[in-house]
Design an enzyme around this catalytic site. Structure first.
Site, PDB file in Angstrom:
ATOM      1  N   ASP A   1      52.453 -33.293 -74.154  1.00  0.00           N
ATOM      2  CA  ASP A   1      51.520 -32.520 -74.031  1.00  0.00           C
ATOM      3  C   ASP A   1      51.725 -31.358 -72.541  1.00  0.00           C
ATOM      4  O   ASP A   1      50.805 -32.362 -71.788  1.00  0.00           O
ATOM      5  CB  ASP A   1      50.157 -32.519 -74.373  1.00  0.00           C
ATOM      6  CG  ASP A   1      48.978 -32.154 -74.685  1.00  0.00           C
ATOM      7  OD1 ASP A   1      48.254 -30.387 -73.604  1.00  0.00           O
ATOM      8  OD2 ASP A   1      47.380 -32.243 -75.437  1.00  0.00           O
TER       9      ASP A   1
ATOM     10  N   HIS B   1      46.039 -29.270 -67.554  1.00  0.00           N
ATOM     11  CA  HIS B   1      45.761 -30.979 -66.916  1.00  0.00           C
ATOM     12  C   HIS B   1      46.524 -31.507 -66.281  1.00  0.00           C
ATOM     13  O   HIS B   1      46.076 -32.502 -65.799  1.00  0.00           O
ATOM     14  CB  HIS B   1      46.109 -32.058 -68.782  1.00  0.00           C
ATOM     15  CG  HIS B   1      45.566 -31.439 -69.803  1.00  0.00           C
ATOM     16  ND1 HIS B   1      44.192 -31.878 -69.598  1.00  0.00           N
ATOM     17  CD2 HIS B   1      46.447 -31.261 -70.320  1.00  0.00           C
ATOM     18  CE1 HIS B   1      43.699 -31.981 -71.354  1.00  0.00           C
ATOM     19  NE2 HIS B   1      44.742 -30.634 -71.577  1.00  0.00           N
TER      20      HIS B   1
ATOM     21  N   ILE C   1      41.674 -31.717 -66.409  1.00  0.00           N
ATOM     22  CA  ILE C   1      41.043 -32.211 -66.887  1.00  0.00           C
ATOM     23  C   ILE C   1      42.009 -33.235 -67.586  1.00  0.00           C
ATOM     24  O   ILE C   1      42.222 -32.896 -67.764  1.00  0.00           O
ATOM     25  CB  ILE C   1      39.430 -31.859 -67.625  1.00  0.00           C
ATOM     26  CG1 ILE C   1      40.444 -31.381 -68.859  1.00  0.00           C
ATOM     27  CG2 ILE C   1      38.616 -30.872 -67.336  1.00  0.00           C
ATOM     28  CD1 ILE C   1      39.066 -30.452 -70.412  1.00  0.00           C
TER      29      ILE C   1
ATOM     30  N   GLY D   1      41.617 -35.167 -73.751  1.00  0.00           N
ATOM     31  CA  GLY D   1      40.966 -35.830 -74.822  1.00  0.00           C
ATOM     32  C   GLY D   1      41.558 -36.831 -75.857  1.00  0.00           C
ATOM     33  O   GLY D   1      41.921 -37.628 -75.560  1.00  0.00           O
TER      34      GLY D   1
END
Length: 527
Positions: free
Chosen positions: A301, A306, A321, A324
């Site tokens: 990903d 991120h 961040i 998830g």
């Protein structure tokens, strides 16, 4: 984005250009969302001339006119994407919630037909190949650690029961999204800066092999109108040959694309379930590393949200961040540990809703409730109390189910006959071999990536013996290889050293003792 391009944000520029005191002529201007810039094969930095909840006026345009037309530090846009990026940045600064909708009925009907046309559309099939390296990288990315001996089976390929974490299945399925194929589907106009991962479902039909190549097929299962946005339901099915291994369902939320008159619910959605109204049965915590997102993204990903502070700021976050699905993996690993003793064969399915972001370095608190074979859970950030995963559950297979599905050890394995024959032939020369070898060898024979049988050759005590099952005492050397490779070694077609260095044969314990295998297999067993 369409709402931000309404005429009210263009007309003030026109009014200023038409005013008798404006001396501008023959110019080319770029305008939208409250931003104006002049083009001359390059673009000025421009100026934001409106504020949230305030009308945009020609006076504001006049007051910023020098800045709008100032080509010092100008940029040179090369594509429409760069223009779009500027407008998105303006919206994030002004706060796009202050922009009111101005959709016409024609636009609504067009959007409705466009989204409806996307339902059932298939993405091009793709393959995902992986080895133990990718499985280990993922396990480390979701918090597995050698600090816990029970995690060794997920991070060491030489472990006798090495396994892929079940949630590695999402990595296999996500390639359909990472490849950008979604944007090519007719009827879907997607700005990926506005896409949020809303929910995730994963179902395993058998444990993931430790390495392999899976063929994946992805389809748009449904499109839902949630008013404030659109939910796209993506189903991804992954196969080994023709056997279905796992099913992913990604629920993607497109912010600001709703209100087109579509349906709000679907029977194709795997529904999230509320947690029980009682204290949790178990609570486990994990402190994430500041490098957690940097490590997890190596599993595929690559979203800069991120890792890149500038990109995160553009999206409205103070800093990058955590993924998830990384938090998702942390929680699933804890449930597998707490309620299934890390037995991956018992993991059937997981469903989770992503509620709020997590920042690397924060502590994840997974709260779990056992209701039969379903483990309900929610995940919080311990420092803030925010719920970051809600209405989630993991379904486990009963212990009896997994044992019933396990074939009898050694069944249908060629190696079974060989071990039995070694046992017979060693009876005559056992004491002599024990004297020369003085070691206990434990063999883990795999079939299809899973352990099919365990055998022990005890050449340390008495006159030696060969028996099925793990060593009754401590094994000096444990050797792991497939049934097929075992036969190749026995027949002399595969050199054990070459097999070891290529990863086909794995060994732990006193590896040097494995050099005595030649003595056992050839000189004495006469194989």
């Amino acid at each position: 984005l369409v709402e931000a391009l309404k005429p009210e944000y263009v007309a003030p520029l026109v009014l200023w250009l038409c005013h008798e005191s404006c001396e501008e002529n023959g110019g080319l201007f770029e305008v939208g969302a409250g931003w104006i810039g002049k083009l001359r094969w390059e673009r000025t930095l421009g100026a934001i001339v409106r504020q949230k909840n305030h009308p945009m006026t020609p006076e504001a345009v006049k007051a910023n006119w020098k800045k709008i037309c100032d080509f010092e530090n100008a940029s040179k846009p090369q594509s429409i994407q760069e223009s779009t990026g500027s407008i998105i940045e303006v919206l994030s600064k002004i706060d796009s919630e202050g922009v009111s909708a101005n959709l016409t009925s024609h636009a609504t009907s067009t959007a409705t037909s466009g989204f409806a046309g996307a339902i059932g559309q298939k993405l091009p099939p793709f393959s995902y190949a992986y080895t133990e390296l990718e499985a280990i990288m993922y396990a480390l990315g979701v918090g597995a650690s050698i600090k816990d001996p029970k995690d060794l089976k997920f991070v060491y390929e030489g472990s006798s029961d090495f396994s892929c974490l079940p949630t590695f299945g999402v990595i296999i399925g996500q390639k359909s999204l990472m490849g950008g194929g979604l944007a090519e589907i007719p009827g879907l106009s997607i700005n990926f800066a506005k896409v949020l991962h809303g929910e995730q479902y994963l179902e395993l039909y058998k444990p993931l092999p430790r390495a392999g190549k899976l063929k994946c097929e992805a389809v748009v299962a449904d499109v839902l109108d949630k008013g404030s946005g659109v939910v796209i339901i993506m189903d991804v099915y992954s196969y080994s040959e023709k056997e279905l291994i796992c099913h992913n369902q990604f629920s993607l939320f497109l912010v600001g694309s709703g209100g087109f008159g579509g349906k709000r619910t679907s029977d194709k959605v795997k529904v999230a379930v509320a947690i029980p109204n009682r204290p949790p049965d178990a609570v486990l915590t994990d402190t994430t590393s500041l490098n957690q997102a940097a490590l997890y993204r190596l599993s595929g990903d690559w979203n800069p949200l991120h890792i890149d502070p500038n990109f995160a700021s553009l999206a409205g976050f103070d800093k990058p961040i955590l993924h998830g699905l990384c938090t998702f993996g942390f929680s699933a690993r804890r449930i597998l540990q707490q309620f299934a003793d890390n037995d991956v064969s018992r993991f059937k399915a997981i469903k989770a809703r992503f509620a709020k972001p997590v920042y690397p370095g924060q502590t994840l608190q997974t709260e779990m409730w056992k209701e039969g074979n379903r483990i309900h859970f929610q995940t919080k950030v311990q420092e803030t109390g925010d719920i970051v995963i809600s209405n989630a559950y993991v379904d486990l297979a009963p212990t009896s189910d997994t044992s019933a599905k396990t074939p009898s050890e050694g069944g249908k394995l060629q190696s079974t006959l060989v071990f039995e024959e070694i046992g017979r032939r060693l009876k005559d020369v056992g004491p002599e071999v024990v004297k020369k070898v003085n070691a206990v060898f434990e063999w883990h024979i795999t079939k299809g990536g899973n352990i099919g049988a365990k055998w022990t050759i005890d050449l340390k005590s008495g006159s030696g013996k060969v028996y099925q099952g793990p060593a009754k005492g401590a094994a000096d050397t444990t050797i792991i290889l497939s049934d097929e490779d075992f036969m190749e070694v026995v027949l002399g077609k595969l050199d054990p050293q070459k097999a070891f260095f290529s990863g086909r044969l794995k060994a732990r314990g006193n590896i040097m003792l494995s050099q005595k295998l030649q003595m056992i297999l050839k000189d004495y067993a006469k194989l």
